[in-house]
Design a protein around this motif. Structure first.
Motif, PDB file in Angstrom:
ATOM      1  N   LEU A 144       0.760  -1.177  -0.045  1.00  0.00           N
ATOM      2  CA  LEU A 144       0.018  -0.043  -0.017  1.00  0.00           C
ATOM      3  C   LEU A 144       0.886   1.323   0.202  1.00  0.00           C
ATOM      4  O   LEU A 144       1.611   1.512   0.780  1.00  0.00           O
ATOM      5  N   VAL A 145       0.806   1.797  -1.044  1.00  0.00           N
ATOM      6  CA  VAL A 145       1.629   3.421  -1.162  1.00  0.00           C
ATOM      7  C   VAL A 145       0.777   4.457  -0.841  1.00  0.00           C
ATOM      8  O   VAL A 145      -0.200   4.841  -1.845  1.00  0.00           O
ATOM      9  N   ALA A 146       0.757   5.173   0.311  1.00  0.00           N
ATOM     10  CA  ALA A 146      -0.055   5.992   0.399  1.00  0.00           C
ATOM     11  C   ALA A 146       0.240   6.706   1.816  1.00  0.00           C
ATOM     12  O   ALA A 146       1.109   5.884   2.661  1.00  0.00           O
ATOM     13  N   PRO A 147      -0.321   7.652   2.301  1.00  0.00           N
ATOM     14  CA  PRO A 147      -0.170   8.454   3.608  1.00  0.00           C
ATOM     15  C   PRO A 147      -0.494   7.398   4.710  1.00  0.00           C
ATOM     16  O   PRO A 147      -1.833   7.139   4.739  1.00  0.00           O
ATOM     17  N   ARG A 148       0.215   6.964   5.543  1.00  0.00           N
ATOM     18  CA  ARG A 148      -0.035   6.261   6.647  1.00  0.00           C
ATOM     19  C   ARG A 148      -1.313   6.443   7.364  1.00  0.00           C
ATOM     20  O   ARG A 148      -2.191   5.819   7.813  1.00  0.00           O
ATOM     21  N   ALA A 149      -1.050   7.807   7.868  1.00  0.00           N
ATOM     22  CA  ALA A 149      -2.267   8.329   8.763  1.00  0.00           C
ATOM     23  C   ALA A 149      -3.687   8.213   7.849  1.00  0.00           C
ATOM     24  O   ALA A 149      -4.789   7.743   8.586  1.00  0.00           O
ATOM     25  N   ARG A 150      -3.788   8.262   6.687  1.00  0.00           N
ATOM     26  CA  ARG A 150      -5.083   8.338   6.048  1.00  0.00           C
ATOM     27  C   ARG A 150      -5.529   6.801   5.919  1.00  0.00           C
ATOM     28  O   ARG A 150      -6.673   6.638   6.062  1.00  0.00           O
ATOM     29  N   LEU A 151      -4.494   5.805   5.434  1.00  0.00           N
ATOM     30  CA  LEU A 151      -4.645   4.412   5.435  1.00  0.00           C
ATOM     31  C   LEU A 151      -5.345   4.033   6.872  1.00  0.00           C
ATOM     32  O   LEU A 151      -6.418   3.229   6.918  1.00  0.00           O
ATOM     33  N   ASP A 152      -4.780   4.249   8.003  1.00  0.00           N
ATOM     34  CA  ASP A 152      -5.215   3.533   9.237  1.00  0.00           C
ATOM     35  C   ASP A 152      -6.529   4.448   9.621  1.00  0.00           C
ATOM     36  O   ASP A 152      -7.515   3.632   9.926  1.00  0.00           O
ATOM     37  N   ALA A 153      -6.883   5.522   9.155  1.00  0.00           N
ATOM     38  CA  ALA A 153      -8.190   6.127   9.403  1.00  0.00           C
ATOM     39  C   ALA A 153      -9.146   5.513   8.475  1.00  0.00           C
ATOM     40  O   ALA A 153     -10.355   5.257   9.155  1.00  0.00           O
ATOM     41  N   VAL A 154      -8.985   5.199   7.276  1.00  0.00           N
ATOM     42  CA  VAL A 154     -10.008   4.513   6.441  1.00  0.00           C
ATOM     43  C   VAL A 154     -10.377   3.029   6.987  1.00  0.00           C
ATOM     44  O   VAL A 154     -11.427   2.889   6.902  1.00  0.00           O
ATOM     45  N   ALA A 155      -9.177   2.492   7.334  1.00  0.00           N
ATOM     46  CA  ALA A 155      -9.232   0.941   7.750  1.00  0.00           C
ATOM     47  C   ALA A 155      -9.991   1.198   8.972  1.00  0.00           C
ATOM     48  O   ALA A 155     -11.002   0.185   9.162  1.00  0.00           O
ATOM     49  N   ALA A 156      -9.666   2.021   9.713  1.00  0.00           N
ATOM     50  CA  ALA A 156     -10.687   2.109  11.081  1.00  0.00           C
ATOM     51  C   ALA A 156     -12.146   2.435  10.975  1.00  0.00           C
ATOM     52  O   ALA A 156     -12.921   1.567  11.412  1.00  0.00           O
ATOM     53  N   GLU A 157     -12.335   3.350  10.134  1.00  0.00           N
ATOM     54  CA  GLU A 157     -13.780   3.570   9.871  1.00  0.00           C
ATOM     55  C   GLU A 157     -14.581   2.421   9.199  1.00  0.00           C
ATOM     56  O   GLU A 157     -15.619   2.118   9.328  1.00  0.00           O
ATOM     57  N   ALA A 158     -13.979   1.741   8.334  1.00  0.00           N
ATOM     58  CA  ALA A 158     -14.261   0.665   7.384  1.00  0.00           C
ATOM     59  C   ALA A 158     -14.393  -0.693   8.141  1.00  0.00           C
ATOM     60  O   ALA A 158     -14.979  -1.823   7.659  1.00  0.00           O
ATOM     61  N   GLY A 159     -13.543  -0.865   9.175  1.00  0.00           N
ATOM     62  CA  GLY A 159     -13.498  -2.143   9.962  1.00  0.00           C
ATOM     63  C   GLY A 159     -12.320  -2.945   9.195  1.00  0.00           C
ATOM     64  O   GLY A 159     -12.613  -4.225   9.256  1.00  0.00           O
ATOM     65  N   LEU A 160     -11.280  -2.461   8.635  1.00  0.00           N
ATOM     66  CA  LEU A 160     -10.340  -3.331   7.812  1.00  0.00           C
ATOM     67  C   LEU A 160      -9.085  -3.460   8.419  1.00  0.00           C
ATOM     68  O   LEU A 160      -8.733  -2.586   9.266  1.00  0.00           O
ATOM     69  N   ASP A 161      -8.608  -4.667   8.339  1.00  0.00           N
ATOM     70  CA  ASP A 161      -7.517  -5.047   9.175  1.00  0.00           C
ATOM     71  C   ASP A 161      -6.253  -4.831   8.569  1.00  0.00           C
ATOM     72  O   ASP A 161      -6.202  -5.766   7.290  1.00  0.00           O
ATOM     73  N   LEU A 162      -5.209  -4.124   8.580  1.00  0.00           N
ATOM     74  CA  LEU A 162      -3.987  -3.861   7.952  1.00  0.00           C
ATOM     75  C   LEU A 162      -2.695  -4.601   8.486  1.00  0.00           C
ATOM     76  O   LEU A 162      -1.544  -4.448   7.979  1.00  0.00           O
ATOM     77  N   ALA A 163      -2.936  -5.614   9.464  1.00  0.00           N
ATOM     78  CA  ALA A 163      -1.821  -6.058   9.884  1.00  0.00           C
ATOM     79  C   ALA A 163      -1.286  -7.167   9.068  1.00  0.00           C
ATOM     80  O   ALA A 163      -1.657  -7.624   8.165  1.00  0.00           O
TER      81      ALA A 163
END
Length: 403
Positions: A144-163
């Motif tokens: 995933l090539v993107a701003p880490r903070a935005r990725l974390d926010a999107v994942a948290a809101e959508a209930g997605l696991d980036l582990a």
């Protein structure tokens, strides 16, 4: 049996006509009946029982060469009075495939192994979940090539696991496109996948000379589609990259599509160069380009396929339409690739088939050193998964045959 069914049509509409009751039928098949044949059906009264109102008729089907291909005998009860019914338009009969093309595609690529893919700026729930779905399907190993903070926010809101998923932290979408291209150039990824950034932003990084992803070919987009109304998967190109392609552009568009056809297993694809008409018209540039492309194929400038054009859409996909217009062509009615005149016509054609023809679709960009998954925000989950599956096929092909 289709030929035999025509006999019942004659019995029920002409002789004896409306009101006929079918009692029995014998058929002997004396020759093959092929797609495209024209059959003449003849029924002749051979016996009549007036008391029982029963009629026996000798029946025959003769093809366009004068060969009797079906013959037999029908036993019916004839109507006792004249019956007239209004003429009706019969529904069109189509062959339909079994569907489930995506599952067959996934079954084919599952054994190839996941491809490391740079996912560019997946900063909304749709594009991020698409990357994770493709990972879960065993198709890609995403970076995933993107701003880490935005990725974390999107994942948290959508209930997605980036582990466990690799993340390249960049400040914005422009930097994400540049970094993803750099990863591919360095051999750290074998494919690119568009996220939530604009297509132009990603493709600008791909075609930049310093990016190292350009080849001698023009980059173009291919839709791989399958619809129940057509008996084989087919490619539409270009419906997403080249707005008003020149003749040189179209030659590369055809070459890219032919390469994709080879990769998916079509040994010698039939390529239809589409226009509004099937004759060369000096006032219609698309017909001139079509004729030129076909001559280029004749001279070996475009190889590995059979080209014909200009062909109108109906002639390209319908043997009946081609026959009615007197078109004799190895491509007409059985095209594997549809080359459209420009992006607008191609985009409308693909979306009409998808939304009104229930077509399954997958999209891929070719002409760069790696495949590029270029999905739309309106694409379904199935379309995104199928696009990643095509990217896997192309990436594995490039390992032994680099562009």
């Amino acid at each position: 049996m289709w030929g035999g069914a025509l006999i019942s049509a004659v019995l029920g509409t002409r002789l004896p006509g409306p009101g006929t009751v079918y009692l029995g039928q014998t058929l002997r098949f004396r020759g093959p009946v092929r797609v495209g044949d024209t059959l003449a059906i003849r029924v002749t009264v051979s016996a009549r029982d007036a008391a029982k109102k029963r009629v026996t008729l000798a029946c025959s089907c003769t093809n366009q060469a004068g060969q009797v291909v079906i013959e037999g005998e029908a036993d019916v009860i004839a109507p006792t009075e004249r019956i007239e019914r209004a003429s009706a338009t019969l529904p069109e009969v189509r062959l339909r495939t079994g569907g489930n093309g995506q599952q067959r595609l996934l079954d084919r690529v599952r054994t190839l192994g996941a491809v490391r893919t740079a996912v560019v700026h997946p900063c909304d729930a749709l594009s991020l979940s698409a990357a994770l779905d493709a990972r879960a399907a065993g198709l890609i190993e995403p970076v995933l090539v993107a701003p880490r903070a935005r990725l974390d926010a999107v994942a948290a809101e959508a209930g997605l696991d980036l582990a466990g998923i690799a993340i390249e932290d960049v400040p914005h979408s422009h930097a994400a496109a540049a970094r993803a291209v750099a990863l591919v150039h360095a051999g750290a990824a074998e494919a690119l996948m568009k996220g939530s950034l604009h297509t132009d932003e990603l493709m600008a990084a791909v075609v930049a000379r310093e990016g190292g992803l350009r080849t001698k070919r023009r980059i173009s987009h291919c839709f791989l589609m399958q619809t129940a109304a057509y008996p084989r998967p087919f490619i539409i190109t270009d419906a997403a990259i080249n707005i008003s392609p020149t003749l040189d552009d179209k030659a590369d568009i055809v070459r890219n599509a032919v390469e994709l056809a080879h990769i998916i297993g079509v040994e010698r694809p039939r390529v239809a160069i589409l226009a509004a008409v099937e004759t060369v018209n000096p006032h219609m540039p698309a017909t001139l380009d079509a004729a030129a492309l076909c001559k280029m194929a004749d001279r070996g400038q475009i190889a590995g396929a059979v080209l014909d054009g200009p062909l109108a859409f109906d002639n390209a996909v319908s043997a009946a339409a081609a026959r009615i217009k007197g078109i004799e062509s190895p491509v007409a009615g059985q095209a594997d690739v549809l080359v459209v005149p420009d992006l607008e016509s191609g985009n409308m054609l693909a979306k009409q088939l998808e939304y009104m023809g229930d077509a399954e679709s997958a999209g891929i960009v070719l002409g760069a050193r790696v495949p590029i998954v270029l999905t739309s925000r309106a694409d379904s989950r199935d379309a995104r998964i199928a696009s990643c599956a095509i990217a896997v096929l192309v990436a594995h092909h490039y390992r032994t045959s680099p562009p």
